[in-house]
Design a protein around this motif. Structure first.
Motif, PDB file in Angstrom:
ATOM      1  N   LYS A  12      -7.364 -48.124  12.782  1.00  0.00           N
ATOM      2  CA  LYS A  12      -8.416 -47.499  11.979  1.00  0.00           C
ATOM      3  C   LYS A  12      -9.582 -47.167  12.904  1.00  0.00           C
ATOM      4  O   LYS A  12     -10.511 -47.949  13.054  1.00  0.00           O
ATOM      5  CB  LYS A  12      -8.882 -48.465  10.873  1.00  0.00           C
ATOM      6  N   GLN A  70     -13.407 -55.298   3.642  1.00  0.00           N
ATOM      7  CA  GLN A  70     -13.068 -54.213   4.563  1.00  0.00           C
ATOM      8  C   GLN A  70     -14.255 -54.070   5.511  1.00  0.00           C
ATOM      9  O   GLN A  70     -15.405 -54.038   5.042  1.00  0.00           O
ATOM     10  CB  GLN A  70     -12.875 -52.893   3.813  1.00  0.00           C
ATOM     11  N   TYR A  73      -9.648 -56.084  16.103  1.00  0.00           N
ATOM     12  CA  TYR A  73      -8.794 -54.891  16.083  1.00  0.00           C
ATOM     13  C   TYR A  73      -8.463 -54.391  14.679  1.00  0.00           C
ATOM     14  O   TYR A  73      -8.123 -53.223  14.504  1.00  0.00           O
ATOM     15  CB  TYR A  73      -7.477 -55.169  16.817  1.00  0.00           C
ATOM     16  N   THR A  74      -8.519 -55.266  13.679  1.00  0.00           N
ATOM     17  CA  THR A  74      -8.173 -54.795  12.320  1.00  0.00           C
ATOM     18  C   THR A  74      -9.344 -54.080  11.643  1.00  0.00           C
ATOM     19  O   THR A  74      -9.179 -53.514  10.559  1.00  0.00           O
ATOM     20  CB  THR A  74      -7.733 -55.973  11.427  1.00  0.00           C
ATOM     21  N   CYS A  75     -10.513 -54.114  12.259  1.00  0.00           N
ATOM     22  CA  CYS A  75     -11.675 -53.417  11.681  1.00  0.00           C
ATOM     23  C   CYS A  75     -11.530 -51.911  11.896  1.00  0.00           C
ATOM     24  O   CYS A  75     -10.811 -51.455  12.782  1.00  0.00           O
ATOM     25  CB  CYS A  75     -12.970 -53.877  12.357  1.00  0.00           C
ATOM     26  N   GLN A  76     -12.266 -51.170  11.110  1.00  0.00           N
ATOM     27  CA  GLN A  76     -12.359 -49.725  11.335  1.00  0.00           C
ATOM     28  C   GLN A  76     -13.439 -49.480  12.382  1.00  0.00           C
ATOM     29  O   GLN A  76     -14.589 -49.892  12.178  1.00  0.00           O
ATOM     30  CB  GLN A  76     -12.719 -49.005  10.042  1.00  0.00           C
TER      31      GLN A  76
END
Ligand code: SF4
Length: 260
Positions: A185, A135, A151-154
């Motif tokens: 996120k 994560q 883009y999938t990172c927080q």
């Protein structure tokens, strides 16, 4: 007290240059600790601190960036501490830091911080290919458009206000904040030092149509006493707007000293 300005040597000038296909990592390198701020506060994390920043918070205003050694060319540390790590080397150090401290925990969490990490965002994307099961949180000042590979990172975005000492033109990029707001996120952490900061935050939230559920106010301070004083300023407004408060737990745990 007048700060002594460090004069870089030829070796320093070479060391500070970006190196192709290597991350420029600050002297803190990687360290494992609990996330201290924001929506994931308290979660075990490995931090990777990258070098360079495109802003100069606290110069010459009242508060000073607590990682100025990542960007302030007056500091000896800025010139002498950075290292160039390949993606493989960085991934090994990140995994080792996790195994040393949090091997009993299943969910692996990496926080990429700085400085301003998005100055090296293409390199971060390559590093993350080495860490598919992690994560990932990326801390940013909200002035650089993130690439889609991340883009999938927080995104822990901390837009800077007038109290940071940066000009409006340098610190405020509405188009970037709108994109970050749209990511699944993301959160916005605003550092509050005085009541007038709240008017500025209201304006940004409205202009960029930021989601109220993503807004966190963080009382500024390098000591517990300073944080407590600013906490009183923000309590009521948070209740009314439906925002949240985040403290900087790392200050309480470790004080204002550097993590190395
Ligand atoms: S954006 Fe962050 S790292 Fe850069 S100068 Fe400001 S507080 Fe420091």
């Amino acid at each position: 007290m007048i700060q002594e300005i460090y004069k870089p040597t030829q070796e320093d000038l070479e060391r500070i240059k970006p190196y192709p296909d290597k991350l420029k990592v600050s002297g803190d390198g990687v360290f494992a600790t609990l996330q201290g701020e924001g929506v994931t506060a308290g979660l075990p994390s490995v931090f990777l601190r990258l070098h360079y920043c495109n802003l100069t918070c606290g110069v010459p205003s009242g508060w000073l960036c607590d990682t100025s050694y990542t960007w302030n060319a007056s500091n000896r540390e800025f010139w002498q501490e950075p290292e160039d790590w390949s993606y493989e080397e960085a991934a090994i150090r990140i995994r080792n830091a996790w195994e040393t401290t949090f091997s009993h925990r299943k969910e692996k969490r990496l926080v990429v911080t700085g400085g301003e990490p998005l100055l090296q965002q293409k390199k971060i994307a390559k590093l993350l290919q080495e860490l598919p099961e992690w994560q990932v949180e990326i801390e940013t000042n909200g002035t650089i458009m993130p690439i889609s590979e991340l883009y999938t990172c927080q995104f822990n975005c901390s837009p800077k206000l007038e109290n940071s000492g940066n000009t409006l033109q340098r610190r405020y990029k509405p188009e970037v904040l709108r994109v970050i707001n749209g990511l699944p996120k993301s959160q916005f952490k605003f550092v509050v030092t005085r009541p007038s900061d709240l008017d500025e935050i209201d304006k940004i939230v409205e202009e960029c149509n930021l989601d109220n559920g993503k807004i966190l106010l963080m009382p500024e301070g390098h000591t517990k006493e300073e944080v407590e004083a600013h906490l009183g300023v923000i309590r009521e407004v948070v209740e009314v707007r439906g925002w949240r408060i985040t403290l900087r737990n790392q200050l309480i745990w470790f004080g204002p000293k550097r993590r190395t």
